[in-house]
Design an enzyme around this catalytic site. Structure first.
Site, mmCIF file in Angstrom:
data_model
loop_
_atom_site.group_PDB
_atom_site.id
_atom_site.type_symbol
_atom_site.label_atom_id
_atom_site.label_comp_id
_atom_site.label_asym_id
_atom_site.label_seq_id
_atom_site.Cartn_x
_atom_site.Cartn_y
_atom_site.Cartn_z
ATOM 1 C CG ASP A 302 0.693 -11.558 4.097
ATOM 2 O OD1 ASP A 302 -0.295 -10.574 3.904
ATOM 3 O OD2 ASP A 302 0.741 -11.849 5.452
ATOM 4 C CE1 TYR A 386 -2.967 -4.432 7.390
ATOM 5 C CE2 TYR A 386 -1.945 -3.093 5.894
ATOM 6 C CZ TYR A 386 -2.606 -3.391 7.708
ATOM 7 O OH TYR A 386 -2.140 -2.309 7.876
#
Ligand code: CO
Length: 649
Positions: A302, A386
């Site tokens: 990420d 998320y």
């Protein structure tokens, strides 16, 4: 106090470590547009500061150049570049074509492009129709990084898009995955390359919503909880420089890392002592344990693949942060090179933290208690489903803590209704499940403990063979002399920790001053060593790595992990096996969350947190917070009495 957003203007960027201002980003982009990046087909992935060296920072700051480094893509040429721009002279000092196939991080604009173009592709529309997905307004096409799985991507800039649907406009799409379907998309060509259809699984229909209209009336049993500092906060802020209690540091922000702490110092008596030169989260990987064609490809990096700083939220007072808050804006850019100011990206405030120390003298019936508090510096990024909150905590006693708070929505999968995959938690009877996965983070900690020349020891508690009482144990220090010696895992059975020391400076009992790294949440990759993700995220196979300082060594999975085949970053650098004793060194620490999904994580996950602690370990000669003021008991105004809190009066 300072609830209003604060913009740092170009005139205030007085310090060489200040992040690029919007004006500086605009200037760098204008210079490049007028030069080698004039074609419309260029996209700007990031424009960030070239941080000055430690030597330059020690000298006259007015002499330090302001240089921007830009990462660019020319879509027409399917090529990527790096460029340095001298902001004072307005010249391009470096223009480097990156090796063919190097894929810089994914830009936010590319997410929208993928969704739009996929929905306009007749092959996609037909595939969706086979799954009963005919209302395209309700369909969500979610691009994931393509990764690398042994198939040559031929230099294409790819994403793998997954599909979810909503039943109504406000519905949670992650309750309705279209399983076994991947749309492979070429971002530079702007086209669907391939639709992988591994067989229709009925889209789960049961909803997973969490809005007030879905969950019913809110509870009414919680009274207001206010955090009030009538005299204001205890910190002072000058531009990006912060002083709080004995701490001082500079706040930085990059598109790749988000929040960065620079020059973290602790004032010890009259002396300003350096602890960290630079500290940030530099990479993370989220591998999934399910071997299915879709789920096994979920291995997001990420930070390195998505530029997690550019995904930072604008924080809201009273919601994301409570108390006397000071915000800092984050500055990034869009794919066309326009500066993007993320208002209130970084939040800073004080929190009460229970007791700092206490002793009740039963002989005198008298107690001494001191309150602890901590300074929080944080940001929150949303990566599709998320949320990650990244929190630095500075404590009065010299302890530094870093926490990642994970929340948001699980990445889900579909199975035939009534089945229970062993690779995840079944969430309802309608075919929805959430695969097991890990979130593994890596921190780059450039220690300068009382100076740049440091060393690292591993400290194990051992039970000796000669053990007269059977109850003996003590610690043994082992110097990690070279980079290969310092590739280490946590060992709970040995109560292992590591300490960073400065041999040139001794504490009151003649030992080198030290900080220790307390390895909490020290998980490593569950994947097999020969898995592609294990090669690409080698940092996550061990808890500790230590490297000799090199300013070019910034990211543990390499500068460009997107679609990388692995081997870059830590494994490549440490192959040189450089000496790390009494050198300028960098500690790379891996920790994370092993996410065995709970039913309670659905439909939105209650915040979990993982982290680690850096703790003075003979850095001071005694408890450094004996000088905390006595706390005055509630309702009493005098401070003249003895021990403050010894029972009712
Ligand atoms: Co998770």
């Amino acid at each position: 106090m300072t609830a209003s957003p604060t913009t740092v203007s170009a005139e205030q960027t007085a310090h060489p470590l200040d992040p690029l201002s919007p004006e500086e980003i605009a200037r760098a982009v204008a210079v490049l547009r007028a030069g080698p990046a004039g074609a419309e087909s260029f996209r700007f992935v990031s424009v960030t500061l070239v941080e000055p060296s430690k030597e330059a920072l020690r000298g006259d700051h007015s002499e330090v150049a302001r240089t921007a480094v830009a990462v660019l893509i020319d879509r027409a040429a399917n090529a990527s570049y790096e460029a340095d721009v001298d902001l004072r002279t307005g010249t391009v000092d470096r223009w480097t074509t990156l090796p063919h196939g190097t894929q810089p991080p994914i830009m936010l604009d590319e997410f929208d492009e993928v969704e739009r173009t996929c929905k306009a592709d007749p092959r996609v529309v037909e595939t969706l129709a086979r799954r009963g997905l005919t209302d395209l307004d309700l369909v969500c096409v979610e691009p994931w990084s393509a990764g690398y799985y042994g198939v040559d991507d031929q230099g294409r800039r790819l994403m793998r898009a997954l599909v979810y649907t909503r039943l109504t406009a406000d519905d949670n799409p992650y309750a309705h995955p279209a399983e076994n379907l991947v749309i492979v998309y070429d971002l530079n060509a702007g086209e669907v390359v391939e639709i992988e259809d591994h067989g229709v699984v009925e889209v789960p229909r049961a909803t997973g919503n969490y809005l007030p209209q879905d969950v019913g009336p809110a509870r009414t049993d919680l009274k207001p909880l206010e955090i009030v500092q009538p005299e204001g906060p205890s910190f002072t802020v000058d531009g990006h420089h912060v002083r709080w209690a004995n701490w001082s540091f500079r706040i930085g922000f990059t598109a790749r890392e988000g929040l960065v702490l620079h020059q973290v110092h602790y004032r010890d008596g009259d002396e300003d002592r350096s602890v960290l030169h630079r500290a940030s989260l530099t990479e993370m990987v989220v591998p999934y344990g399910d071997p299915s064609p879709v789920q096994s490809r979920k291995n997001a990096f990420d930070a390195g693949e998505y530029n997690i700083g550019a995904l930072a939220n604008s924080l809201v007072l009273g919601c994301d942060c409570l108390g006397e808050i000071r915000y800092f804006d984050g500055v990034a850019n869009d794919s066309h090179g326009n500066p993007v100011v993320i208002r209130n990206a970084v939040c800073m405030h004080e929190e009460d933290d229970s007791i700092a120390w206490k002793h009740y003298d039963f002989r005198k019936d008298s107690a001494e208690v001191r309150r602890s508090r901590r300074l929080l510096i944080s940001f929150i990024a949303t990566v599709a489903n998320y949320e990650y909150g990244f929190y630095w905590h500075l404590y009065l006693d010299g302890t530094i803590e870093f926490l990642v708070k994970a929340t948001g929505i699980l990445s889900t999968a579909g199975q035939p209704a009534g089945e229970r995959s062993r690779y995840g938690q079944t969430l309802n009877g309608d075919g929805l499940f959430a695969p097991i996965h890990q979130h593994i983070f890596n921190m780059r900690l450039d220690f300068d403990l009382d100076g740049a020349e440091n060393a690292v020891y591993e400290v194990d508690t051992i039970v000796p063979e000669e053990n007269p009482t059977g109850s003996c144990f003590y610690t043994v220090d082992r110097l990690l002399e070279r980079e290969q010696d310092a590739i280490r895992r946590a060992d709970a059975a040995k109560h292992r920790f590591w300490k960073v020391v400065n041999h040139r400076r001794r504490n009151a009992v003649g030992e080198p001053v030290a900080y220790r790294i307390v390895p909490t949440d020290a998980i490593t990759l569950a994947a097999a060593p020969d898995a592609h993700v294990s090669r690409r995220a080698a940092f996550a196979t061990n808890t500790l790595w230590v490297t000799a300082f090199d300013p070019r060594e910034r990211f543990p999975a390499g500068e460009y992990p997107n679609q990388s085949r692995g081997g870059d970053g830590l494994p490549a650098w440490t192959a040189a096996n450089r000496e790390i004793t009494d050198r300028d060194l960098v500690v790379w620490y891996t920790f994370g969350m092993h996410h065995v999904v709970r039913l309670e994580d659905w439909p939105v996950m209650p915040r979990q947190h993982v982290g680690f602690t850096l703790q003075p370990f003979g850095f001071f000669d005694r408890n450094p917070i004996l000088d905390l003021p006595r706390t005055v008991p509630r309702g009493r105004s005098d401070t003249s009495g003895d021990g403050c809190c010894h029972g009712p009066e």
